[in-house]
Scaffold this active site. Structure first.
Site, PDB file in Angstrom:
ATOM      1  N   THR A 117      59.200  -4.435   4.556  1.00 22.56           N
ATOM      2  CA  THR A 117      59.714  -5.766   4.241  1.00 22.56           C
ATOM      3  C   THR A 117      61.038  -5.707   3.496  1.00 22.56           C
ATOM      4  OG1 THR A 117      59.268  -7.743   2.905  1.00 22.56           O
ATOM      5  CG2 THR A 117      58.284  -5.703   2.149  1.00 22.56           C
ATOM      6  N   TYR A 142      54.141  -7.294  -4.064  1.00 27.23           N
ATOM      7  CA  TYR A 142      54.151  -7.142  -2.601  1.00 27.23           C
ATOM      8  C   TYR A 142      55.246  -6.170  -2.189  1.00 27.23           C
ATOM      9  CZ  TYR A 142      55.343  -8.203   2.229  1.00 27.23           C
ATOM     10  OH  TYR A 142      55.660  -8.091   3.556  1.00 27.23           O
TER      11      TYR A 142
END
Length: 343
Positions: A117, A142
């Protein structure tokens, strides 16, 4: 040979499975169905219900199938939830990636494509495009959980006959142009999905978090990539590894950003209907603007995006929302008929 797709019943994973089958690949899917759907997996793919962190199940899958590559999509992805439940994200995204990589190495599988990501960059993105060589300072658990997984893969590749491609996603959106799958998770936090639901009258309003960012209109700017282009990058990465390509990291984005309000206007334009927008304070963990430099994916992997148009992305997302609504209504009708037949 066969490709294992973890998280293949989810949003991006199900698109990947369809793309692999379209390309003539043999496919195995592993998914615990916590957010994915069994119906999203084509019948042509062999399905295993279970967790990617289950080492014994992985050994059985590798023993029963001639797998030569792993495409790893399984994981948790909601930034605000990662701030509230960081240990769950480190367990699901980092620890279980280590288990999967270890099992693949044990089975002699050398090719591994990892779903990462742009959140690994955090706020350290400056004013230009984000490059893979830029420093990584994740702002939330995350992003940190994904970066730690990247580090594990790097160290594993240094110690074993094991090669990987890490693809750092920017903001994935849209749906299969053929209408076979799309983002179906209830409670999903993707902006374009939420805006489409608001346009279709399935939510009272769209909440916009943060209007004081240093951007064109004060709202967050992101690089939105159509899911079909993203899975095409995975196909290219798979071919690259099978040719003997070395381990690498590549951004997946278009190099053009849109603000939240620009996305809202596009949804209204494509759908032809207005909807209510509520302005809210910033969310913890969000950044002002993140736009990709994807030249590495284009030059090394030969990636050529075909869906780089915001209105087109939104049109496919709207089409899928209508398909999904019809599907859910059909499921309810079936349930009601079964209940009526039981009396």
């Amino acid at each position: 040979m066969t490709v294992l797709v973890t998280g293949g019943a989810g949003y991006i994973g199900s698109h990947m499975v369809w793309a692999l089958l379209d390309a003539g690949e043999d496919v195995v899917v592993l998914d615990r169905l916590s957010t994915g759907f069994r119906w999203a997996v084509p019948d042509e793919a062999r399905f295993y219900l279970g967790d990617v962190g289950d080492r014994e199940l992985l050994r059985r899958i590798f023993a029963e199938n001639s797998i030569d590559a792993v495409l790893h999509f399984a994981g948790s992805i909601v930034v605000p939830q990662s701030v509230l439940h960081p240990l769950e994200y480190y367990e699901n995204n980092t620890s279980k990636t280590g288990v999967l990589a270890s099992a693949a190495i044990e089975a002699g599988i050398e090719n591994f494509v990892f779903s990462s990501t742009a959140a690994v960059y955090g706020d350290n993105v400056g004013e230009g495009l984000v490059r893979e060589s830029d420093p990584t300072y994740p702002k939330n658990p995350y992003g940190q959980s994904k970066l730690m997984s990247e580090m594990m893969l790097r160290d594993a590749a240094n110690a074993h006959p094991f090669r990987y491609v890490v693809l750092r996603y920017f903001n994935v959106a849209g749906a299969d142009p053929q209408g076979r799958t799309g983002l179906s998770t209830q409670g999903a936090t993707h902006l374009i999905k939420l805006a489409c639901e608001a346009a279709l009258g399935r939510r009272e309003a769209l909440d916009v978090y943060g209007t004081d960012y240093p951007t064109v209109d004060g709202t967050g700017v992101r690089d939105y990539i159509h899911v079909s282009d993203l899975v095409a990058a995975h196909l290219n990465a798979l071919a690259y590894l099978r040719r003997g390509g070395g381990s690498m990291i590549a951004n997946c984005g278009y190099g053009a950003g849109y603000s939240v309000l620009q996305v809202v206007e596009s949804v209204k334009r494509v759908h032809g209907q207005d909807f209510r927008v509520r302005f809210c304070p910033r969310r913890p963990g969000d950044t002002a603007a993140v736009v990709a430099d994807s030249s590495r994916a284009r030059e090394i992997l030969g990636w050529r995006p075909r869906h780089a148009n915001l209105d087109h992305i939104i049109a496919t997302a709207l089409d899928w929302e209508e398909t999904l609504q019809a599907r859910r209504q059909g499921d309810l009708t079936t349930i009601h008929r079964r209940l009526a037949a039981s009396f």
